[in-house]
Motif scaffolding. Sequence first.
Motif, PDB file in Angstrom:
ATOM      1  N   ILE A 106      -0.111 -30.828  39.034  1.00 45.72           N
ATOM      2  CA  ILE A 106       1.286 -30.612  38.699  1.00 45.72           C
ATOM      3  C   ILE A 106       1.477 -30.711  37.187  1.00 45.72           C
ATOM      4  O   ILE A 106       0.867 -31.551  36.514  1.00 45.72           O
ATOM      5  N   TRP A 107       2.336 -29.854  36.659  1.00 43.06           N
ATOM      6  CA  TRP A 107       2.689 -29.889  35.249  1.00 43.06           C
ATOM      7  C   TRP A 107       3.958 -30.705  35.061  1.00 43.06           C
ATOM      8  O   TRP A 107       4.869 -30.671  35.879  1.00 43.06           O
ATOM      9  N   LEU A 108       4.031 -31.411  33.941  1.00 40.37           N
ATOM     10  CA  LEU A 108       5.261 -32.091  33.557  1.00 40.37           C
ATOM     11  C   LEU A 108       6.235 -31.086  32.942  1.00 40.37           C
ATOM     12  O   LEU A 108       5.884 -29.942  32.649  1.00 40.37           O
ATOM     13  N   GLU A 109       7.464 -31.527  32.747  1.00 39.97           N
ATOM     14  CA  GLU A 109       8.457 -30.637  32.159  1.00 39.97           C
ATOM     15  C   GLU A 109       8.097 -30.265  30.717  1.00 39.97           C
ATOM     16  O   GLU A 109       8.497 -29.211  30.223  1.00 39.97           O
ATOM     17  N   THR A 110       7.341 -31.093  30.040  1.00 40.26           N
ATOM     18  CA  THR A 110       6.939 -30.832  28.656  1.00 40.26           C
ATOM     19  C   THR A 110       5.519 -30.285  28.565  1.00 40.26           C
ATOM     20  O   THR A 110       4.876 -30.394  27.509  1.00 40.26           O
ATOM     21  N   HIS A 111       5.013 -29.682  29.639  1.00 39.71           N
ATOM     22  CA  HIS A 111       3.612 -29.248  29.662  1.00 39.71           C
ATOM     23  C   HIS A 111       3.355 -28.141  28.640  1.00 39.71           C
ATOM     24  O   HIS A 111       2.341 -28.172  27.926  1.00 39.71           O
ATOM     25  N   ILE A 112       4.240 -27.145  28.543  1.00 38.30           N
ATOM     26  CA  ILE A 112       4.010 -26.033  27.636  1.00 38.30           C
ATOM     27  C   ILE A 112       3.941 -26.525  26.192  1.00 38.30           C
ATOM     28  O   ILE A 112       3.081 -26.090  25.402  1.00 38.30           O
ATOM     29  N   TRP A 113       4.815 -27.442  25.833  1.00 39.87           N
ATOM     30  CA  TRP A 113       4.801 -27.981  24.472  1.00 39.87           C
ATOM     31  C   TRP A 113       3.502 -28.709  24.201  1.00 39.87           C
ATOM     32  O   TRP A 113       2.900 -28.559  23.132  1.00 39.87           O
ATOM     33  N   HIS A 114       3.039 -29.537  25.155  1.00 40.10           N
ATOM     34  CA  HIS A 114       1.805 -30.295  24.951  1.00 40.10           C
ATOM     35  C   HIS A 114       0.575 -29.387  24.996  1.00 40.10           C
ATOM     36  O   HIS A 114      -0.409 -29.635  24.278  1.00 40.10           O
ATOM     37  N   ALA A 115       0.598 -28.362  25.835  1.00 35.72           N
ATOM     38  CA  ALA A 115      -0.575 -27.495  25.975  1.00 35.72           C
ATOM     39  C   ALA A 115      -0.879 -26.741  24.688  1.00 35.72           C
ATOM     40  O   ALA A 115      -2.037 -26.376  24.438  1.00 35.72           O
ATOM     41  N   LYS A 116       0.125 -26.493  23.851  1.00 35.11           N
ATOM     42  CA  LYS A 116      -0.086 -25.798  22.584  1.00 35.11           C
ATOM     43  C   LYS A 116      -0.576 -26.719  21.482  1.00 35.11           C
ATOM     44  O   LYS A 116      -1.049 -26.236  20.447  1.00 35.11           O
ATOM     45  N   ARG A 117      -0.469 -28.031  21.674  1.00 37.95           N
ATOM     46  CA  ARG A 117      -0.777 -28.974  20.597  1.00 37.95           C
ATOM     47  C   ARG A 117      -1.767 -30.057  20.995  1.00 37.95           C
ATOM     48  O   ARG A 117      -2.193 -30.829  20.138  1.00 37.95           O
ATOM     49  N   PHE A 118      -2.123 -30.158  22.279  1.00 37.28           N
ATOM     50  CA  PHE A 118      -2.974 -31.247  22.749  1.00 37.28           C
ATOM     51  C   PHE A 118      -4.131 -30.693  23.569  1.00 37.28           C
ATOM     52  O   PHE A 118      -4.061 -29.580  24.099  1.00 37.28           O
ATOM     53  N   HIS A 119      -5.176 -31.491  23.667  1.00 41.00           N
ATOM     54  CA  HIS A 119      -6.246 -31.232  24.617  1.00 41.00           C
ATOM     55  C   HIS A 119      -5.805 -31.803  25.969  1.00 41.00           C
ATOM     56  O   HIS A 119      -5.561 -33.000  26.095  1.00 41.00           O
TER      57      HIS A 119
END
Length: 289
Positions: free
Chosen positions: A40-53
């Motif tokens: 499951i993705w969190l609501e902030t997944h897209i933001w984190h996926a662009k900046r985090f591993h």
Amino acid sequence: KQAEKAVHQKKEQSKTKCRKARRRHINLVAEFNHRQRKNIWLETHIWHAKRFHMVKKWGYCLGNSPTEKSYRACYRAMTKQCLLQDLSYYCCLELTGKENELLKQLARISSIDTGLTFQEASCLSGRFEGSLNLYRADRYPEGMLGPVTFIWKPRDGSENRQLWIWVHPALKQDILKELKAIFQCSEPEEICISEPVTASVQEEKQMEVVTSLGNKRKKEDKEGEKAVPVKKIIGDGTRDPFQSYSWISRTTGIAVSDRSMEILRYRLIGPLSHSILTETLKAASVQTV
């Protein structure tokens, strides 16, 4: 001839999967729902996926470490400004019933020797959040389950109270099993199974339209182009979507519900956290009839 044929096939394949078609909003939402079936993705997944591993843990996709050297920026935000963390992957267990019965049974899985308990006056009023360690029923100091945080819903004049317990997803199954045992909650409520099943059927219909190969991608809907798909989260990483997530006891009247991924949880760290909250959140006007 074979080389020309291969180049011709590549050109035809690229036409069917152009960037404009792949970047359509309807296709992206259907693809995101499909990719969340296992984790499951969190609501902030897209933001984190662009900046985090990203890592896959406990049935969720979580940001593990930043791709850039932002440790100094995070430390500066924590000490001088404000830093926000998404803790929505923590599981929420809801207890509903009479206050005396709740405190009586919860005293069996906690101890006053470790610090605050569920009966603390400041926490019982609902003004502050408390934290403690849970143990198996009547087995303190052995049989430790793990640390949790809790918050009571403020009193509304009735005997029934509402308690939310936040646990780590790795500890959820053991703590949920212990709560169901001490409150004798074995009968699931009837309203729990129908919703996830219908949501999965709608998602499968949506994916059939999107994953059709070689055809022009269209969405078959009565509203046509105006129809906008809605993000659907079926269950969560620690809950089976086809099983009941709420149980009630016929003897004590206590209800235990699993509210994981239904309540978002964020943590603000820094000296400006309170001022940011006061500027962001506005108190609603209460109208009495």
